[in-house]
Design a protein around this motif. Structure first.
Motif, PDB file in Angstrom:
ATOM      1  N   ARG A 173       0.840  -1.203   0.000  1.00 38.18           N
ATOM      2  CA  ARG A 173       0.000   0.000   0.000  1.00 38.18           C
ATOM      3  C   ARG A 173       0.869   1.245   0.000  1.00 38.18           C
ATOM      4  O   ARG A 173       1.877   1.313   0.690  1.00 38.18           O
ATOM      5  CB  ARG A 173      -0.911   0.030   1.220  1.00 38.18           C
ATOM      6  CG  ARG A 173      -2.047  -0.939   1.136  1.00 38.18           C
ATOM      7  CD  ARG A 173      -3.054  -0.631   2.242  1.00 38.18           C
ATOM      8  NE  ARG A 173      -4.055  -1.652   2.334  1.00 38.18           N
ATOM      9  CZ  ARG A 173      -5.165  -1.677   1.621  1.00 38.18           C
ATOM     10  NH1 ARG A 173      -5.397  -0.726   0.752  1.00 38.18           N
ATOM     11  NH2 ARG A 173      -6.035  -2.651   1.759  1.00 38.18           N
TER      12      ARG A 173
ATOM     13  N   GLN B 213      -3.160   1.813 -12.118  1.00 36.28           N
ATOM     14  CA  GLN B 213      -3.145   1.554 -10.690  1.00 36.28           C
ATOM     15  C   GLN B 213      -2.258   2.606 -10.022  1.00 36.28           C
ATOM     16  O   GLN B 213      -1.205   2.952 -10.525  1.00 36.28           O
ATOM     17  CB  GLN B 213      -2.603   0.154 -10.381  1.00 36.28           C
ATOM     18  CG  GLN B 213      -3.564  -0.954 -10.736  1.00 36.28           C
ATOM     19  CD  GLN B 213      -3.687  -1.175 -12.222  1.00 36.28           C
ATOM     20  OE1 GLN B 213      -2.698  -1.205 -12.916  1.00 36.28           O
ATOM     21  NE2 GLN B 213      -4.894  -1.285 -12.710  1.00 36.28           N
ATOM     22  N   ARG B 214      -2.701   3.079  -8.865  1.00 40.23           N
ATOM     23  CA  ARG B 214      -1.971   4.145  -8.178  1.00 40.23           C
ATOM     24  C   ARG B 214      -0.802   3.622  -7.363  1.00 40.23           C
ATOM     25  O   ARG B 214       0.170   4.315  -7.166  1.00 40.23           O
ATOM     26  CB  ARG B 214      -2.920   4.929  -7.292  1.00 40.23           C
ATOM     27  CG  ARG B 214      -3.916   5.759  -8.073  1.00 40.23           C
ATOM     28  CD  ARG B 214      -4.764   6.556  -7.117  1.00 40.23           C
ATOM     29  NE  ARG B 214      -5.580   5.676  -6.303  1.00 40.23           N
ATOM     30  CZ  ARG B 214      -6.883   5.531  -6.425  1.00 40.23           C
ATOM     31  NH1 ARG B 214      -7.544   6.216  -7.310  1.00 40.23           N
ATOM     32  NH2 ARG B 214      -7.546   4.715  -5.645  1.00 40.23           N
TER      33      ARG B 214
ATOM     34  N   TYR C 222      -0.080  -2.118  -4.417  1.00 48.46           N
ATOM     35  CA  TYR C 222      -1.134  -2.950  -3.868  1.00 48.46           C
ATOM     36  C   TYR C 222      -2.279  -3.113  -4.873  1.00 48.46           C
ATOM     37  O   TYR C 222      -2.770  -4.222  -5.087  1.00 48.46           O
ATOM     38  CB  TYR C 222      -1.650  -2.347  -2.554  1.00 48.46           C
ATOM     39  CG  TYR C 222      -2.713  -3.174  -1.887  1.00 48.46           C
ATOM     40  CD1 TYR C 222      -2.381  -4.373  -1.256  1.00 48.46           C
ATOM     41  CD2 TYR C 222      -4.042  -2.773  -1.884  1.00 48.46           C
ATOM     42  CE1 TYR C 222      -3.349  -5.147  -0.643  1.00 48.46           C
ATOM     43  CE2 TYR C 222      -5.013  -3.537  -1.270  1.00 48.46           C
ATOM     44  CZ  TYR C 222      -4.660  -4.725  -0.653  1.00 48.46           C
ATOM     45  OH  TYR C 222      -5.623  -5.496  -0.043  1.00 48.46           O
ATOM     46  N   GLU C 223      -2.702  -2.021  -5.494  1.00 43.52           N
ATOM     47  CA  GLU C 223      -3.764  -2.103  -6.499  1.00 43.52           C
ATOM     48  C   GLU C 223      -3.317  -2.948  -7.686  1.00 43.52           C
ATOM     49  O   GLU C 223      -4.108  -3.698  -8.252  1.00 43.52           O
ATOM     50  CB  GLU C 223      -4.161  -0.704  -6.974  1.00 43.52           C
ATOM     51  CG  GLU C 223      -4.942   0.082  -5.955  1.00 43.52           C
ATOM     52  CD  GLU C 223      -5.358   1.447  -6.466  1.00 43.52           C
ATOM     53  OE1 GLU C 223      -5.273   1.684  -7.689  1.00 43.52           O
ATOM     54  OE2 GLU C 223      -5.761   2.267  -5.641  1.00 43.52           O
ATOM     55  N   HIS C 224      -2.059  -2.813  -8.051  1.00 47.27           N
ATOM     56  CA  HIS C 224      -1.514  -3.594  -9.159  1.00 47.27           C
ATOM     57  C   HIS C 224      -1.507  -5.092  -8.807  1.00 47.27           C
ATOM     58  O   HIS C 224      -1.855  -5.931  -9.631  1.00 47.27           O
ATOM     59  CB  HIS C 224      -0.103  -3.099  -9.458  1.00 47.27           C
ATOM     60  CG  HIS C 224       0.381  -3.434 -10.818  1.00 47.27           C
ATOM     61  ND1 HIS C 224      -0.185  -2.921 -11.960  1.00 47.27           N
ATOM     62  CD2 HIS C 224       1.377  -4.254 -11.225  1.00 47.27           C
ATOM     63  CE1 HIS C 224       0.446  -3.404 -13.004  1.00 47.27           C
ATOM     64  NE2 HIS C 224       1.386  -4.219 -12.594  1.00 47.27           N
TER      65      HIS C 224
ATOM     66  N   LEU D  80      -3.555  -6.574  -6.693  1.00 50.42           N
ATOM     67  CA  LEU D  80      -4.945  -7.042  -6.726  1.00 50.42           C
ATOM     68  C   LEU D  80      -5.429  -7.264  -8.155  1.00 50.42           C
ATOM     69  O   LEU D  80      -6.151  -8.230  -8.426  1.00 50.42           O
ATOM     70  CB  LEU D  80      -5.862  -6.041  -6.015  1.00 50.42           C
ATOM     71  CG  LEU D  80      -5.683  -5.931  -4.507  1.00 50.42           C
ATOM     72  CD1 LEU D  80      -6.625  -4.868  -3.947  1.00 50.42           C
ATOM     73  CD2 LEU D  80      -5.898  -7.264  -3.812  1.00 50.42           C
ATOM     74  N   LEU D  81      -5.021  -6.392  -9.074  1.00 53.32           N
ATOM     75  CA  LEU D  81      -5.399  -6.553 -10.477  1.00 53.32           C
ATOM     76  C   LEU D  81      -4.843  -7.859 -11.042  1.00 53.32           C
ATOM     77  O   LEU D  81      -5.562  -8.638 -11.672  1.00 53.32           O
ATOM     78  CB  LEU D  81      -4.895  -5.372 -11.303  1.00 53.32           C
ATOM     79  CG  LEU D  81      -5.033  -5.531 -12.816  1.00 53.32           C
ATOM     80  CD1 LEU D  81      -6.492  -5.476 -13.227  1.00 53.32           C
ATOM     81  CD2 LEU D  81      -4.232  -4.489 -13.540  1.00 53.32           C
TER      82      LEU D  81
END
Length: 167
Positions: free
Chosen positions: A39, A66-67, A70-72, A74-75
């Motif tokens: 994160r 993705q920012r 973590y977002e990457h 999850l993707l």
């Protein structure tokens, strides 16, 4: 019954490209023990990406939406799960994945393109052309996702001090 096996001699087959992505995503998932550490860690330019990309059929990288890492993460997990379990499981849970949203958006764009150009939307028209178009796209996307999963895994190792264990 016909059994499909991935032939190591044909490294450019769809099955081998899919297996490489699945292996990279599984390695990422096994390596990243504490995903919350990702994160607020910004995505950085991939070092040596030019070499990796040139090795994978000269594919140009696209900027990521993705920012953070973590977002990457999850993707990549979401895409792996969709590949592994199919879209039906997601439909049963009534949630839309990134993959489903992209497929729906592409379908809407193609329908609008056909309407603008006066082309009849015939289900049997040029199936071979459609197949090859989507196959090329799938190869490109899977190659990029594999590079990204490997990069995320190695970056996580660097962030937690595990640089000695990189492949």
């Amino acid at each position: 019954m016909m059994q499909i096996t991935s032939d190591p001699c044909n490294k450019h087959s769809l099955l081998n490209v899919m297996n490489r992505f699945m292996a990279a995503a599984n390695n990422m998932d096994e390596t990243i023990m504490v995903p919350s550490l990702l994160r607020d860690v910004p995505l950085e330019e991939q070092e040596g990406q030019g070499e990796m990309v040139n090795h994978n059929n000269n594919i140009e990288p696209l900027p990521s939406k993705q920012r953070d890492m973590y977002e990457h993460y999850l993707l990549l997990k979401s895409i792996r799960n969709d590949m592994e379990w199919g879209l039906l499981k997601r439909e049963l849970n009534s949630g839309a994945s990134f993959l489903e949203m992209a497929v729906k958006q592409e379908g809407q764009q193609q329908h609008q393109h056909h309407e603008k150009n006066g082309v009849a939307d015939d289900d049997g028209a040029d199936l071979e052309g459609q197949f090859h178009y989507h196959l090329r796209g799938l190869f490109g996307v899977l190659a990029k996702l594999t590079v990204q999963a490997d990069h995320l895994t190695n970056r996580y190792k660097r962030e937690i001090g595990g640089g000695n264990f990189m492949r």
